[in-house]
Design a protein around this motif. Structure first.
Motif, PDB file in Angstrom:
ATOM      1  N   PHE A 148       0.835  -1.195   0.000  1.00  0.00           N
ATOM      2  CA  PHE A 148       0.000   0.000   0.000  1.00  0.00           C
ATOM      3  C   PHE A 148       0.875   1.253   0.000  1.00  0.00           C
ATOM      4  O   PHE A 148       0.589   2.208  -0.725  1.00  0.00           O
ATOM      5  CB  PHE A 148      -0.928  -0.001   1.211  1.00  0.00           C
ATOM      6  CG  PHE A 148      -1.843   1.196   1.257  1.00  0.00           C
ATOM      7  CD1 PHE A 148      -2.960   1.265   0.439  1.00  0.00           C
ATOM      8  CD2 PHE A 148      -1.578   2.266   2.099  1.00  0.00           C
ATOM      9  CE1 PHE A 148      -3.802   2.375   0.451  1.00  0.00           C
ATOM     10  CE2 PHE A 148      -2.403   3.384   2.128  1.00  0.00           C
ATOM     11  CZ  PHE A 148      -3.516   3.433   1.304  1.00  0.00           C
ATOM     12  N   ARG A 149       1.933   1.241   0.806  1.00  0.00           N
ATOM     13  CA  ARG A 149       2.825   2.401   0.839  1.00  0.00           C
ATOM     14  C   ARG A 149       3.447   2.636  -0.528  1.00  0.00           C
ATOM     15  O   ARG A 149       3.579   3.786  -0.983  1.00  0.00           O
ATOM     16  CB  ARG A 149       3.913   2.213   1.895  1.00  0.00           C
ATOM     17  CG  ARG A 149       4.670   3.517   2.192  1.00  0.00           C
ATOM     18  CD  ARG A 149       5.819   3.361   3.174  1.00  0.00           C
ATOM     19  NE  ARG A 149       5.496   2.475   4.256  1.00  0.00           N
ATOM     20  CZ  ARG A 149       5.919   1.225   4.349  1.00  0.00           C
ATOM     21  NH1 ARG A 149       6.690   0.721   3.394  1.00  0.00           N
ATOM     22  NH2 ARG A 149       5.609   0.476   5.376  1.00  0.00           N
TER      23      ARG A 149
ATOM     24  N   PRO B  81       3.713   7.546  -5.705  1.00  0.00           N
ATOM     25  CA  PRO B  81       3.623   8.576  -6.741  1.00  0.00           C
ATOM     26  C   PRO B  81       2.992   9.875  -6.260  1.00  0.00           C
ATOM     27  O   PRO B  81       3.216  10.929  -6.859  1.00  0.00           O
ATOM     28  CB  PRO B  81       2.756   7.902  -7.818  1.00  0.00           C
ATOM     29  CG  PRO B  81       2.989   6.446  -7.631  1.00  0.00           C
ATOM     30  CD  PRO B  81       3.103   6.279  -6.146  1.00  0.00           C
ATOM     31  N   GLU B  82       2.203   9.815  -5.189  1.00  0.00           N
ATOM     32  CA  GLU B  82       1.591  11.021  -4.626  1.00  0.00           C
ATOM     33  C   GLU B  82       2.511  11.681  -3.597  1.00  0.00           C
ATOM     34  O   GLU B  82       2.146  12.681  -2.989  1.00  0.00           O
ATOM     35  CB  GLU B  82       0.269  10.657  -3.946  1.00  0.00           C
ATOM     36  CG  GLU B  82      -0.793  10.138  -4.889  1.00  0.00           C
ATOM     37  CD  GLU B  82      -1.468  11.241  -5.671  1.00  0.00           C
ATOM     38  OE1 GLU B  82      -1.287  12.421  -5.313  1.00  0.00           O
ATOM     39  OE2 GLU B  82      -2.180  10.932  -6.639  1.00  0.00           O
TER      40      GLU B  82
ATOM     41  N   LEU C  41      -4.377  11.816   6.498  1.00  0.00           N
ATOM     42  CA  LEU C  41      -5.672  12.382   6.108  1.00  0.00           C
ATOM     43  C   LEU C  41      -5.729  12.626   4.606  1.00  0.00           C
ATOM     44  O   LEU C  41      -6.765  12.411   3.973  1.00  0.00           O
ATOM     45  CB  LEU C  41      -5.945  13.682   6.877  1.00  0.00           C
ATOM     46  CG  LEU C  41      -6.214  13.531   8.371  1.00  0.00           C
ATOM     47  CD1 LEU C  41      -6.503  14.900   8.992  1.00  0.00           C
ATOM     48  CD2 LEU C  41      -7.392  12.586   8.626  1.00  0.00           C
ATOM     49  N   TYR C  42      -4.617  13.070   4.035  1.00  0.00           N
ATOM     50  CA  TYR C  42      -4.549  13.233   2.581  1.00  0.00           C
ATOM     51  C   TYR C  42      -4.712  11.879   1.887  1.00  0.00           C
ATOM     52  O   TYR C  42      -5.416  11.768   0.885  1.00  0.00           O
ATOM     53  CB  TYR C  42      -3.214  13.867   2.194  1.00  0.00           C
ATOM     54  CG  TYR C  42      -3.050  14.086   0.710  1.00  0.00           C
ATOM     55  CD1 TYR C  42      -3.469  15.279   0.120  1.00  0.00           C
ATOM     56  CD2 TYR C  42      -2.478  13.114  -0.109  1.00  0.00           C
ATOM     57  CE1 TYR C  42      -3.322  15.485  -1.248  1.00  0.00           C
ATOM     58  CE2 TYR C  42      -2.333  13.307  -1.473  1.00  0.00           C
ATOM     59  CZ  TYR C  42      -2.754  14.492  -2.038  1.00  0.00           C
ATOM     60  OH  TYR C  42      -2.618  14.698  -3.392  1.00  0.00           O
TER      61      TYR C  42
ATOM     62  N   VAL D 162      -7.859  12.110  -0.403  1.00  0.00           N
ATOM     63  CA  VAL D 162      -7.536  12.368  -1.809  1.00  0.00           C
ATOM     64  C   VAL D 162      -7.198  11.083  -2.573  1.00  0.00           C
ATOM     65  O   VAL D 162      -7.677  10.870  -3.686  1.00  0.00           O
ATOM     66  CB  VAL D 162      -6.375  13.374  -1.917  1.00  0.00           C
ATOM     67  CG1 VAL D 162      -5.994  13.608  -3.374  1.00  0.00           C
ATOM     68  CG2 VAL D 162      -6.755  14.689  -1.240  1.00  0.00           C
ATOM     69  N   ILE D 163      -6.383  10.225  -1.960  1.00  0.00           N
ATOM     70  CA  ILE D 163      -5.947   9.030  -2.673  1.00  0.00           C
ATOM     71  C   ILE D 163      -7.020   7.939  -2.656  1.00  0.00           C
ATOM     72  O   ILE D 163      -7.368   7.377  -3.703  1.00  0.00           O
ATOM     73  CB  ILE D 163      -4.620   8.507  -2.095  1.00  0.00           C
ATOM     74  CG1 ILE D 163      -3.528   9.562  -2.273  1.00  0.00           C
ATOM     75  CG2 ILE D 163      -4.222   7.197  -2.777  1.00  0.00           C
ATOM     76  CD1 ILE D 163      -2.182   9.172  -1.696  1.00  0.00           C
TER      77      ILE D 163
END
Length: 207
Positions: free
Chosen positions: A20-21, A26-27, A37-38, A42-43
């Protein structure tokens, strides 16, 4: 409702967390302290829902919705995060990572299996399911937020400096906790999370 959580070896949970990490790299979210939280908002595109008094009423900082579409977060804690209250930030980072652990590990098992929050709560409070699911989500969160390779690098650096000052420093009472407290800010977690990683990763097991 009888939905049994399958047993997972730690190695399997760690691989899921590492994978998962890698997926969020890429983000720019793969290096600690992870902006969890992002990641959630967002992801993963989970709805972040502020819920007043979540902690005081349910004794949790965050909770995944039964349909897995979002996460409830205690309203005051979310605002404390925005105020950069670091004590709350560390606790909430782990709590949200824990819920993401449920999302990654248990989504296929749980999605669309419940018709109400009450039904979900009855299932989640069954001790057989609760113990397995909560342990797995905790282990996922710990590995996600504290990558082994980075922890080892930070630990080795600390050890080299400490060895130069006193080769016997490891024998001093309380040093394990002291080192955990020193390393924890690098990962944005409480020192207890680092001590758990010391144990689980066999870096410095508790005697």
């Amino acid at each position: 409702m009888k939905i049994k959580v399958p047993f997972l070896e730690n190695a399997a949970i760690w691989q899921k967390a590492d994978d998962f990490r890698t997926s969020i790299a890429p983000e720019g979210c793969d290096l600690p302290p992870i902006n969890i939280l992002y990641v959630a908002d967002v992801i993963l595109k989970l709805d972040i829902i502020e819920l007043p008094d979540l902690f005081s009423s349910q004794h949790v900082d965050a909770a995944l919705l039964p349909d897995l579409s979002g996460i409830y977060i205690d309203q005051e804690e979310l605002r404390a995060w925005d105020r950069e209250d670091h004590w709350i930030e560390k606790r909430l980072r782990f709590s949200v990572a824990h819920e993401i652990g449920h999302f990654v590990l248990h989504a296929k098992l749980l999605k669309n299996k419940f018709t109400s929050i009450e039904e979900f709560k009855v299932w989640s409070q069954d001790r057989e399911n609760y113990s397995a699911a909560e342990y797995q989500a905790d282990e996922f969160a710990g590995r996600l937020l504290v990558p082994r390779e980075i922890l080892l690098k930070e630990y080795d650096l600390y050890c080299r400096k400490a060895d130069e000052a006193d080769p016997e420093w490891r024998n001093i009472e309380g040093m394990r906790e002291h080192v955990a407290r020193k390393l924890a800010p690098r990962f944005g977690v409480n020192y207890q999370v680092i001590e758990t990683r010391f144990d689980r990763e066999n870096i410095w097991p508790a005697s």
